[in-house]
Write an enzyme that holds these catalytic residues in place. Structure first.
Site, PDB file in Angstrom:
ATOM      1  N   SER A 250       0.857  -1.189   0.000  1.00 32.15           N
ATOM      2  CA  SER A 250       0.000   0.000   0.000  1.00 32.15           C
ATOM      3  C   SER A 250       0.889   1.234   0.000  1.00 32.15           C
ATOM      4  O   SER A 250       1.549   1.536   1.005  1.00 32.15           O
ATOM      5  CB  SER A 250      -0.910   0.009   1.233  1.00 32.15           C
ATOM      6  OG  SER A 250      -1.835  -1.051   1.181  1.00 32.15           O
TER       7      SER A 250
ATOM      8  N   LYS B  97      -7.543   1.497  -2.570  1.00 34.06           N
ATOM      9  CA  LYS B  97      -7.133   1.056  -1.228  1.00 34.06           C
ATOM     10  C   LYS B  97      -7.254   2.198  -0.226  1.00 34.06           C
ATOM     11  O   LYS B  97      -7.626   1.988   0.935  1.00 34.06           O
ATOM     12  CB  LYS B  97      -5.691   0.532  -1.258  1.00 34.06           C
ATOM     13  CG  LYS B  97      -5.143   0.104   0.107  1.00 34.06           C
ATOM     14  CD  LYS B  97      -5.954  -1.025   0.742  1.00 34.06           C
ATOM     15  CE  LYS B  97      -5.434  -1.398   2.129  1.00 34.06           C
ATOM     16  NZ  LYS B  97      -4.166  -2.126   2.106  1.00 34.06           N
TER      17      LYS B  97
ATOM     18  N   LYS C 185       0.138   5.280   8.215  1.00 36.03           N
ATOM     19  CA  LYS C 185       0.736   5.615   6.905  1.00 36.03           C
ATOM     20  C   LYS C 185      -0.349   5.793   5.855  1.00 36.03           C
ATOM     21  O   LYS C 185      -0.337   6.768   5.082  1.00 36.03           O
ATOM     22  CB  LYS C 185       1.710   4.513   6.481  1.00 36.03           C
ATOM     23  CG  LYS C 185       2.158   4.583   5.012  1.00 36.03           C
ATOM     24  CD  LYS C 185       3.010   3.395   4.641  1.00 36.03           C
ATOM     25  CE  LYS C 185       2.281   2.085   4.625  1.00 36.03           C
ATOM     26  NZ  LYS C 185       1.353   1.948   3.471  1.00 36.03           N
TER      27      LYS C 185
END
Length: 305
Positions: A107, A183, A252
């Site tokens: 990701s 995502k 993150k």
């Protein structure tokens, strides 16, 4: 690692997997269980040995992995780690890549995915699919992951049979970068759900009802969801090993959401709040703690250990 014939025994392509962490190890095991020839590389040898015992072939370097594979699957921590394994010493870019594909399950920022894909194509001709995953370690072990992808239609179809050995759903969302953007949408929902479920669970506990029964009581109603059924029992019972995901990883992703939201003039007040709660959780519990330890932020001091 010696070069071998291009095909697996059943006439399929040679596969490689790079990055054998919480997700990479169970995903590789599923490929092996499906009968595919899989070579593996990881920075630490300790994670390679169990997979080698299960039938995987060791690669000495990322370059070696690409030389002896047609499709490389990769799942590493962040964009800096992706950069290192591609363009570092003996990285993927150092091997001939024409006709080969790199499928990145990591990701990372959509802009980083597009940049890395372009640079790798220029360096050795390899193609790229950004394919971040959702479903956590449980989904990786059970093969029930949802994978959202960005890339060329032909490339997506080429890897689909292998990906579906590791996932229940594999959806092309558009060109390179689209998987990463999808995502981020996923993480807005999951990150906020973790924060909200932690709040509801703490309310139940503080008010004196059995929070373990919330999933049962709310099943089938508008509040029901996979996160409700999975997260709440783990929060209440303090089940954090193995972690569903690290606090640092969720933070993150939510920080990336904030960056993309700013660039696209998108208001994200709930995701921004969730990000700050995870920043607090990182300070209180540590970067590598299970993301569900966000629940402990609201615990009385005597229970917060």
């Amino acid at each position: 690692m010696a070069d071998e014939s291009k095909a697996n025994p059943q006439g399929t392509e040679r596969l490689g997997y790079l990055g054998l962490g919480l997700m990479g190890t169970p995903m590789t095991r599923r490929l092996l269980k499906a009968g595919y020839q899989v070579a593996v590389w990881n920075r630490s040898e300790g994670k390679v040995a169990p997979l080698a015992e299960a039938g995987a072939k060791r690669a000495v370097t990322p370059r070696d992995l690409l030389v002896n594979s047609d499709i490389i699957f990769m799942c590493v921590t962040d964009a800096a780690a992706v950069e290192e394994v591609i363009f570092g010493p003996q990285g993927l870019a150092a091997a001939p890549g024409a006709g080969k594909l790199v499928v990145d399950f990591s990701s990372i920022h959509p802009d980083a995915a597009r940049d890395l894909a372009t640079r790798l194509k220029d360096a050795n001709g390899a193609g790229w699919i950004d394919a971040p995953v959702s479903g956590g370690t449980k989904g990786a072990e059970e093969g029930t992951l949802a994978i959202m992808a960005g890339g060329e239609v032909g490339d997506i179809e080429r890897v689909r049979p292998y990906v579906l050995a590791m996932a229940r759903r594999f959806t092309r969302m558009g060109p390179i970068g689209a998987g990463q953007t999808t995502k981020l949408c996923n993480q807005v929902i999951v990150g906020c759900a973790m924060a909200v479920l932690a709040e509801a669970t703490r309310l139940a506990v503080n008010a004196g009802i059995d929070a373990n029964r919330l999933p049962e009581a709310l099943a089938g109603g508008f509040a029901d969801s996979i996160p409700l059924q999975l997260f709440v029992p783990r929060m209440v019972q303090g089940i954090h090993n193995p972690p569903l995901g690290h606090i640092a990883t969720m933070l993150k992703d939510l920080d990336t959401v904030a960056d993309v939201a700013q660039a696209t003039s998108t208001p994200v007040p709930m995701a921004t709040l969730a990000g700050q709660l995870f920043r607090l959780a990182k300070a209180a519990r540590g970067a590598e703690a299970d993301a569900l330890e966000i629940y402990k932020l609201s615990a009385p001091e005597r229970q917060a250990v």
